[in-house]
Design a protein around this motif. Structure first.
Motif, PDB file in Angstrom:
ATOM      1  N   ALA A 240      28.975 -34.907 -12.012  1.00 44.54           N
ATOM      2  CA  ALA A 240      28.005 -34.770 -10.917  1.00 44.54           C
ATOM      3  C   ALA A 240      27.621 -33.319 -10.679  1.00 44.54           C
ATOM      4  O   ALA A 240      26.565 -33.032 -10.111  1.00 44.54           O
ATOM      5  CB  ALA A 240      28.591 -35.371  -9.639  1.00 44.54           C
ATOM      6  N   LEU A 241      28.474 -32.386 -11.099  1.00 47.93           N
ATOM      7  CA  LEU A 241      28.200 -30.965 -10.849  1.00 47.93           C
ATOM      8  C   LEU A 241      27.487 -30.284 -12.015  1.00 47.93           C
ATOM      9  O   LEU A 241      26.932 -29.200 -11.849  1.00 47.93           O
ATOM     10  CB  LEU A 241      29.508 -30.226 -10.544  1.00 47.93           C
ATOM     11  N   ARG A 242      27.496 -30.903 -13.172  1.00 53.03           N
ATOM     12  CA  ARG A 242      26.930 -30.225 -14.342  1.00 53.03           C
ATOM     13  C   ARG A 242      25.437 -29.970 -14.195  1.00 53.03           C
ATOM     14  O   ARG A 242      24.909 -29.007 -14.739  1.00 53.03           O
ATOM     15  CB  ARG A 242      27.192 -31.064 -15.608  1.00 53.03           C
ATOM     16  N   THR A 243      24.775 -30.840 -13.438  1.00 54.06           N
ATOM     17  CA  THR A 243      23.331 -30.661 -13.248  1.00 54.06           C
ATOM     18  C   THR A 243      23.015 -29.355 -12.524  1.00 54.06           C
ATOM     19  O   THR A 243      21.906 -28.842 -12.620  1.00 54.06           O
ATOM     20  CB  THR A 243      22.754 -31.865 -12.470  1.00 54.06           C
ATOM     21  N   TYR A 244      24.013 -28.804 -11.831  1.00 52.14           N
ATOM     22  CA  TYR A 244      23.793 -27.567 -11.074  1.00 52.14           C
ATOM     23  C   TYR A 244      24.156 -26.309 -11.872  1.00 52.14           C
ATOM     24  O   TYR A 244      24.110 -25.200 -11.347  1.00 52.14           O
ATOM     25  CB  TYR A 244      24.588 -27.598  -9.767  1.00 52.14           C
ATOM     26  N   CYS A 245      24.596 -26.497 -13.130  1.00 48.77           N
ATOM     27  CA  CYS A 245      24.942 -25.311 -13.936  1.00 48.77           C
ATOM     28  C   CYS A 245      24.446 -25.507 -15.366  1.00 48.77           C
ATOM     29  O   CYS A 245      25.153 -25.171 -16.323  1.00 48.77           O
ATOM     30  CB  CYS A 245      26.439 -25.028 -13.881  1.00 48.77           C
ATOM     31  N   GLY A 246      23.268 -26.069 -15.476  1.00 48.77           N
ATOM     32  CA  GLY A 246      22.631 -26.184 -16.785  1.00 48.77           C
ATOM     33  C   GLY A 246      23.353 -27.109 -17.736  1.00 48.77           C
ATOM     34  O   GLY A 246      23.225 -26.970 -18.956  1.00 48.77           O
TER      35      GLY A 246
ATOM     36  N   ALA B  30      26.568 -27.316 -18.267  1.00 41.84           N
ATOM     37  CA  ALA B  30      27.801 -26.770 -18.839  1.00 41.84           C
ATOM     38  C   ALA B  30      29.014 -27.611 -18.449  1.00 41.84           C
ATOM     39  O   ALA B  30      29.146 -28.036 -17.301  1.00 41.84           O
ATOM     40  CB  ALA B  30      27.994 -25.334 -18.358  1.00 41.84           C
ATOM     41  N   GLU B  31      29.880 -27.854 -19.414  1.00 42.16           N
ATOM     42  CA  GLU B  31      31.112 -28.591 -19.122  1.00 42.16           C
ATOM     43  C   GLU B  31      32.188 -27.655 -18.588  1.00 42.16           C
ATOM     44  O   GLU B  31      33.065 -28.074 -17.825  1.00 42.16           O
ATOM     45  CB  GLU B  31      31.608 -29.304 -20.372  1.00 42.16           C
ATOM     46  N   GLN B  32      32.146 -26.414 -19.025  1.00 37.57           N
ATOM     47  CA  GLN B  32      33.109 -25.411 -18.562  1.00 37.57           C
ATOM     48  C   GLN B  32      32.390 -24.086 -18.366  1.00 37.57           C
ATOM     49  O   GLN B  32      31.391 -23.814 -19.030  1.00 37.57           O
ATOM     50  CB  GLN B  32      34.222 -25.207 -19.599  1.00 37.57           C
ATOM     51  N   LEU B  33      32.898 -23.279 -17.471  1.00 35.60           N
ATOM     52  CA  LEU B  33      32.403 -21.921 -17.281  1.00 35.60           C
ATOM     53  C   LEU B  33      33.576 -20.963 -17.425  1.00 35.60           C
ATOM     54  O   LEU B  33      34.720 -21.308 -17.090  1.00 35.60           O
ATOM     55  CB  LEU B  33      31.763 -21.764 -15.900  1.00 35.60           C
ATOM     56  N   GLN B  34      33.307 -19.769 -17.916  1.00 36.48           N
ATOM     57  CA  GLN B  34      34.356 -18.754 -18.092  1.00 36.48           C
ATOM     58  C   GLN B  34      34.302 -17.758 -16.940  1.00 36.48           C
ATOM     59  O   GLN B  34      33.224 -17.460 -16.426  1.00 36.48           O
ATOM     60  CB  GLN B  34      34.144 -17.992 -19.412  1.00 36.48           C
ATOM     61  N   THR B  35      35.451 -17.273 -16.547  1.00 40.19           N
ATOM     62  CA  THR B  35      35.482 -16.219 -15.531  1.00 40.19           C
ATOM     63  C   THR B  35      36.628 -15.259 -15.847  1.00 40.19           C
ATOM     64  O   THR B  35      37.640 -15.666 -16.430  1.00 40.19           O
ATOM     65  CB  THR B  35      35.673 -16.799 -14.120  1.00 40.19           C
ATOM     66  N   SER B  36      36.422 -14.004 -15.482  1.00 39.15           N
ATOM     67  CA  SER B  36      37.509 -13.031 -15.628  1.00 39.15           C
ATOM     68  C   SER B  36      38.144 -12.747 -14.274  1.00 39.15           C
ATOM     69  O   SER B  36      38.905 -11.796 -14.124  1.00 39.15           O
ATOM     70  CB  SER B  36      36.981 -11.740 -16.267  1.00 39.15           C
ATOM     71  N   ALA B  37      37.817 -13.562 -13.270  1.00 39.83           N
ATOM     72  CA  ALA B  37      38.329 -13.335 -11.913  1.00 39.83           C
ATOM     73  C   ALA B  37      39.858 -13.425 -11.907  1.00 39.83           C
ATOM     74  O   ALA B  37      40.443 -14.216 -12.646  1.00 39.83           O
ATOM     75  CB  ALA B  37      37.725 -14.363 -10.964  1.00 39.83           C
TER      76      ALA B  37
ATOM     77  N   VAL C  62      43.332 -22.690 -16.237  1.00 42.54           N
ATOM     78  CA  VAL C  62      42.162 -23.571 -16.085  1.00 42.54           C
ATOM     79  C   VAL C  62      42.012 -23.940 -14.606  1.00 42.54           C
ATOM     80  O   VAL C  62      42.956 -24.446 -13.988  1.00 42.54           O
ATOM     81  CB  VAL C  62      42.323 -24.847 -16.938  1.00 42.54           C
ATOM     82  N   LEU C  63      40.845 -23.646 -14.087  1.00 41.75           N
ATOM     83  CA  LEU C  63      40.534 -23.974 -12.685  1.00 41.75           C
ATOM     84  C   LEU C  63      39.716 -25.269 -12.684  1.00 41.75           C
ATOM     85  O   LEU C  63      38.666 -25.332 -13.323  1.00 41.75           O
ATOM     86  CB  LEU C  63      39.717 -22.818 -12.097  1.00 41.75           C
ATOM     87  N   THR C  64      40.217 -26.269 -11.991  1.00 41.19           N
ATOM     88  CA  THR C  64      39.524 -27.566 -11.959  1.00 41.19           C
ATOM     89  C   THR C  64      39.185 -27.928 -10.527  1.00 41.19           C
ATOM     90  O   THR C  64      40.014 -27.786  -9.628  1.00 41.19           O
ATOM     91  CB  THR C  64      40.432 -28.666 -12.556  1.00 41.19           C
ATOM     92  N   ILE C  65      37.958 -28.361 -10.326  1.00 41.85           N
ATOM     93  CA  ILE C  65      37.496 -28.752  -8.977  1.00 41.85           C
ATOM     94  C   ILE C  65      37.151 -30.222  -9.010  1.00 41.85           C
ATOM     95  O   ILE C  65      36.290 -30.653  -9.791  1.00 41.85           O
ATOM     96  CB  ILE C  65      36.287 -27.904  -8.549  1.00 41.85           C
ATOM     97  N   LEU C  66      37.821 -31.010  -8.153  1.00 43.23           N
ATOM     98  CA  LEU C  66      37.650 -32.465  -8.153  1.00 43.23           C
ATOM     99  C   LEU C  66      37.485 -32.978  -6.731  1.00 43.23           C
ATOM    100  O   LEU C  66      38.110 -32.467  -5.798  1.00 43.23           O
ATOM    101  CB  LEU C  66      38.878 -33.141  -8.757  1.00 43.23           C
ATOM    102  N   PRO C  67      36.673 -34.025  -6.560  1.00 41.90           N
ATOM    103  CA  PRO C  67      36.620 -34.663  -5.246  1.00 41.90           C
ATOM    104  C   PRO C  67      37.939 -35.349  -4.914  1.00 41.90           C
ATOM    105  O   PRO C  67      38.623 -35.854  -5.813  1.00 41.90           O
ATOM    106  CB  PRO C  67      35.504 -35.699  -5.383  1.00 41.90           C
ATOM    107  N   ALA C  68      38.297 -35.351  -3.652  1.00 41.58           N
ATOM    108  CA  ALA C  68      39.498 -36.063  -3.218  1.00 41.58           C
ATOM    109  C   ALA C  68      39.284 -37.567  -3.395  1.00 41.58           C
ATOM    110  O   ALA C  68      38.163 -38.055  -3.406  1.00 41.58           O
ATOM    111  CB  ALA C  68      39.777 -35.748  -1.741  1.00 41.58           C
ATOM    112  N   VAL C  69      40.372 -38.274  -3.562  1.00 47.53           N
ATOM    113  CA  VAL C  69      40.290 -39.729  -3.688  1.00 47.53           C
ATOM    114  C   VAL C  69      39.767 -40.303  -2.383  1.00 47.53           C
ATOM    115  O   VAL C  69      40.183 -39.894  -1.298  1.00 47.53           O
ATOM    116  CB  VAL C  69      41.674 -40.314  -4.008  1.00 47.53           C
TER     117      VAL C  69
END
Lengths: 370, 85
Positions: B4-10, B12-19, B75-82
């Motif tokens: 559901a979130l991929r439509t908001y980032c072109g 992409a299945e994953q994004l990289q960060t150096s944070a 790996v940072l994963t963001i998921l909706p709560a059940v």
């Protein structure tokens, strides 16, 4: 030439669109749009090429506004949704109202927590309307059962009427720049002062083009038996104004209950007004027998419209935006229920028929002839 | 990335960060993927109430919240709560 009757139906599982040719014999249904996300508000904008809008109130990923430019065959998200400025400290929790604004593509949007937003471009960009969102009263308003929501926006030239639960009725007479509470005669049942300056739980406000200054209000009634401070407040639930909302008077006498949510005015007769009285504790049909009540004399007396509706064992609720009326010569009423039924009341509510029997719980119904 | 979130980032299945922290990763999104960020955080900057953020397999709620540190390879994963209904 306008030849289709279009309904937008906002439900717990997204928005539906139904349409029919003018005789309204048979409606076809499309949807749900919005992926199973609640649609708390819908709008059929008939200015120019018709545009249909629905709020998509996603509890996980936040608020969106959906727009259709093909009469509800498809919907796309607008480029942005209402959002408070970063340093405001509030976050939009729900979108409760969408209305056409003053300019050709202007939209107005009422949200929870009670605030107003304006879009100049059909919903692609939004700015907060500070005159009400940052009103000195705003931090004193209290949430009602549905949250602290700005659920009603009524435009009348340079006047903008807002309904806030629980904030009351606020009126702008400068095109929405500044607002004042305008609740003279509007009772409150849940405060020691029965007629406070603001803080009433207004449920819905409607106006009519056919009588300048005339408005009707469904307020939070059901306080006739109150014995606490301030005493009983009978008949505070259904009100009328004849001076652009500066003062209000009760027209609730004759109704089985002054509690209810929607109120609708006839498109051609300013004295004909419709309500759906509900039993105050359960907020469902009194006696399990649903009825729409109609006044044809501006609220002086009321009659019960039930032909075709269930006679017993029926306990649904019709929510504040759950009823509308079309503008055909002999208009039809439409109401949606929390049990997912969509009813049409032909001939101004004389004869009722269930159009759709098993939709998701219905939050709102809007109709337009396009 | 949840579908559901991929439509908001072109897409992409994953994004990289150096944070180096979860907060910094979210700020990175705010700068470079604002539409995606708005789905994850509200206007106040708070992670939306019904989302869970995991670092590897641990919910940051059980670690140090958005101040949880990130290391290379995490790996940072963001998921909706059940939920249901």
């Amino acid at each position: 030439m306008a030849d289709r009757v279009v309904l937008m139906i906002g439900t717990k599982k997204g928005a539906f669109v139904a349409d029919a040719a003018k005789p309204r014999k048979s409606f076809s249904l499309r949807g749900p749009f919005g992926g199973g996300i609640p649609a708390y508000s819908t709008l059929i904008d008939t200015r120019g090429t018709p545009r249909l809008y629905a709020s998509s109130c996603n509890p996980f990923f936040g608020m969106k506004v959906l727009r259709s430019t093909d009469l509800g065959k498809s919907f796309k998200e607008t480029k942005s949704a209402p959002a408070f400025p970063k340093d405001d400290g509030r976050a939009v929790a729900n979108i409760w109202s969408l209305e056409a604004g003053g300019g050709k593509k202007d939209l107005l949007c009422g949200v929870e927590p009670a605030s107003l937003f304006r879009s100049p471009d059909g919903g692609d960009s939004w700015e907060m309307v500070a005159g009400i969102s940052n009103h000195e009263h705003a931090r004193k308003w209290q949430p009602g059962g549905g949250g602290l929501c700005m659920h009603t926006i009524v435009r009348d030239g340079n006047r903008v009427h807002l309904g806030i639960s629980t904030g009351g009725h606020y009126l702008s007479e400068d095109g929405g720049q500044t607002f004042k509470p305008s609740n003279n005669g509007v009772g409150a049942g849940f405060a020691p002062d029965p007629y406070p300056e603001f803080g009433q739980c207004v449920h819905k406000i409607v106006r009519t083009d056919r009588a300048p200054g005339r408005l009707y209000m469904q307020n939070h009634g059901g306080w006739a038996e109150w014995t606490g401070p301030g005493g009983p407040r009978p008949d505070i639930g259904v009100l009328r104004s004849d001076d652009y909302g500066h003062t209000w008077r009760s027209i609730a006498k004759g109704l089985p209950s002054d509690f209810g949510f929607p109120i609708v005015v006839h498109p051609h007769d300013p004295d004909t007004v419709y309500v759906v009285p509900l039993e105050v504790t359960t907020r469902t049909c009194p006696g399990g027998a649903p009825a729409v009540w109609r006044s044809e004399n501006g609220g002086e007396s009321w009659s019960r419209l039930t032909k075709g509706l269930p006679k017993k064992e029926t306990f649904f609720t019709v929510l504040r935006d759950g009823m509308d009326i079309d503008e055909l010569k002999s208009p039809a009423l439409y109401f949606g229920t929390t049990t997912g039924q969509l009813w049409i009341g032909r001939d101004g509510g004389e004869k009722w028929e269930c159009l759709f029997d098993a939709l998701p719980p219905i939050h709102n119904v809007k109709v337009a002839v396009v | 990335m949840l579908g559901a979130l991929r439509t908001y980032c072109g897409g992409a299945e994953q994004l990289q960060t150096s944070a180096r922290t979860v907060r910094a990763a979210l700020e990175d999104l705010e700068r470079h993927q604002f539409a995606l960020y708005r789905n994850i955080c509200d206007e106040t900057g708070a992670v939306r109430r019904h989302l869970n953020v995991f670092v590897n397999t641990e919910n940051v709620r059980d670690l140090n919240g958005v101040e949880t540190k990130l290391s290379p390879g995490d790996v940072l994963t963001i998921l909706p709560a059940v939920s249901g209904g």
